[in-house]
Scaffold this active site. Sequence first.
Site, PDB file in Angstrom:
ATOM      1  N   ASP A  92    -143.399   3.820   7.175  1.00  0.00           N
ATOM      2  CA  ASP A  92    -144.153   2.961   6.269  1.00  0.00           C
ATOM      3  C   ASP A  92    -145.546   3.530   6.041  1.00  0.00           C
ATOM      4  O   ASP A  92    -146.016   4.407   6.776  1.00  0.00           O
ATOM      5  CB  ASP A  92    -144.262   1.546   6.847  1.00  0.00           C
ATOM      6  CG  ASP A  92    -142.922   0.820   6.853  1.00  0.00           C
ATOM      7  OD1 ASP A  92    -142.054   1.205   6.046  1.00  0.00           O
ATOM      8  OD2 ASP A  92    -142.747  -0.106   7.664  1.00  0.00           O
ATOM      9  N   CYS A 114    -114.396  37.444 -34.530  1.00  0.00           N
ATOM     10  CA  CYS A 114    -115.521  37.237 -33.595  1.00  0.00           C
ATOM     11  C   CYS A 114    -116.819  36.888 -34.299  1.00  0.00           C
ATOM     12  O   CYS A 114    -117.824  36.597 -33.636  1.00  0.00           O
ATOM     13  CB  CYS A 114    -115.706  38.466 -32.711  1.00  0.00           C
ATOM     14  SG  CYS A 114    -116.404  39.913 -33.571  1.00  0.00           S
TER      15      CYS A 114
END
EC number: 5.4.99.25
Length: 529
Positions: free
Chosen positions: A344, A112
């Site tokens: 718009d 590990c």
Amino acid sequence: MFPLTEENKHVAQLLLSTGTCPRCIFRFCGVDFHAPYKLPYKELLNELQKFLETEKDELILEVMNPPPKKIRLQELADSIDNLSQNGEGRISVSQDGSIASKNSNLNVCNVCLGILQEFCEKDFVKKVCQKVEASGFEFTSLVFSVSFPPQLSVREVRSFACIKLYVKKQSLSLGRDDIVQLKEAYKWITHPLFSEELGVPIDGKSLFEVSVVFAHPETVEDCHFLAAICPDCFKPAKNKQSVFTRMAVMKALNKIKEEDFLKQFPCPPNSPKAVCTVLEIECAHGAVFVAGRYNKYSRNLPQTPWIIDGERKLESSVEELISDHLLAVFKAESFNFSSSGREDVDVRTLGNGRPFAIELVNPHRVHFTSQEIKELQQKINNSSNKIQVRDLQLVTREAIGHMKEGEEEKTKTYSALIWTDKAIQKTDIEFLNDIKDLKIDQKTPLRVLHRRPLAVRARVIHSMETQYVDEHHFRLRLKTQAGTYIKEFVHGDFGRTKPNIGSLMNVTADILELDVESVDVDWPPALDD
């Protein structure tokens, strides 16, 4: 009660003698209950030493390289006396349980690389928690994730290969599935410690994540042989610093032949020269979503920032007037704005407004009372006379789907001021009131062709209502299918929308003003003021 049995004793002795830590020994011996892993590391060493007591005061095992094809424990034991006369390359397990070496730091586990040693003890957990608390995030639970150096898989496979030969010889059974995964063992140990230190539960579904990334300086040294044997598994990627990723290593391990692996990697794995390092500790919170409806009263305000060729055309936008306040209050890194359609720059949005949602990315503050959200809405509304927000609320990611469904499936109502080149009377426009569910075909308008694919879209004008103004002007109220281009329906867009108001009236028509009066999407839920 100590978790190992007499059946495990020789395997445990072999692993400990070659530099494997007690917790990894538990993993290889299939210890699948949590309590033993949680004991302090020094206590584990002492307990394991007692369990493995032999007549000799010290067991010394030479790490052979190149590795033997077979491991015979009896032969290893018989060679102890011979090895004790040679001080080179020795690993020793002394009476106090500590691992020591003449040539390297054998305190570090050869499997590990220290992960199940110092990196799961209380001191390390406290250091991580200090970082978490200093990060400034607000959370009531957390998910903890770890990323380990990729060579851990190589070392684990090699250790398993060594002990597999022994258990086979002893007519015992040990499969890969019997080994407890390193990540599982790590979480068994650390989760209770994190929960205790931070005072919140560990929850796999939590939006707050603490991640720890480990690295090791010997990754290339441990994995380079895999690249030589399986070069196709290790291809450079732009977003990766190294070709030796966990996925690439696992792919190579699954592909490589066992005999080639045994020839290339030491058996058992060499003890590392160094312990793992913590590359980074990161905290992140999953996105939260705020929804509402906005009214837009300006005819000179885009919905989103209007930038052409890198140059900003207008100073602000609906998106920014709302999101700037949310970013500051939620302490988020960034945001994503979406809405049910868009108007718009010169179009107003009136009535109940247009539904919108904002994704706040990595917010540090996430808990608000309904009163605080109301105050935030009022702050937005007081900041500008160009927009107003209503029904502001926190929503889920899934709920936003209701808004997106409405973009194409629902109806919208508009009011337009129309000009005609020919003089008209009230009777010239009355026939429009009688037209119901008019089907039109709209080729992608020229004005949006730069950002929309060329296509012909079928749309429906559900109803029209006219109001005469003068001989060249009238107002037209329309209810249409969502996604209809209203301006193009009026002037025809050079014949790209058929039929259109101009063709229906046999005039040249144009639109002077346009307002969105309603967006018929029943989301988000209306709130009491």
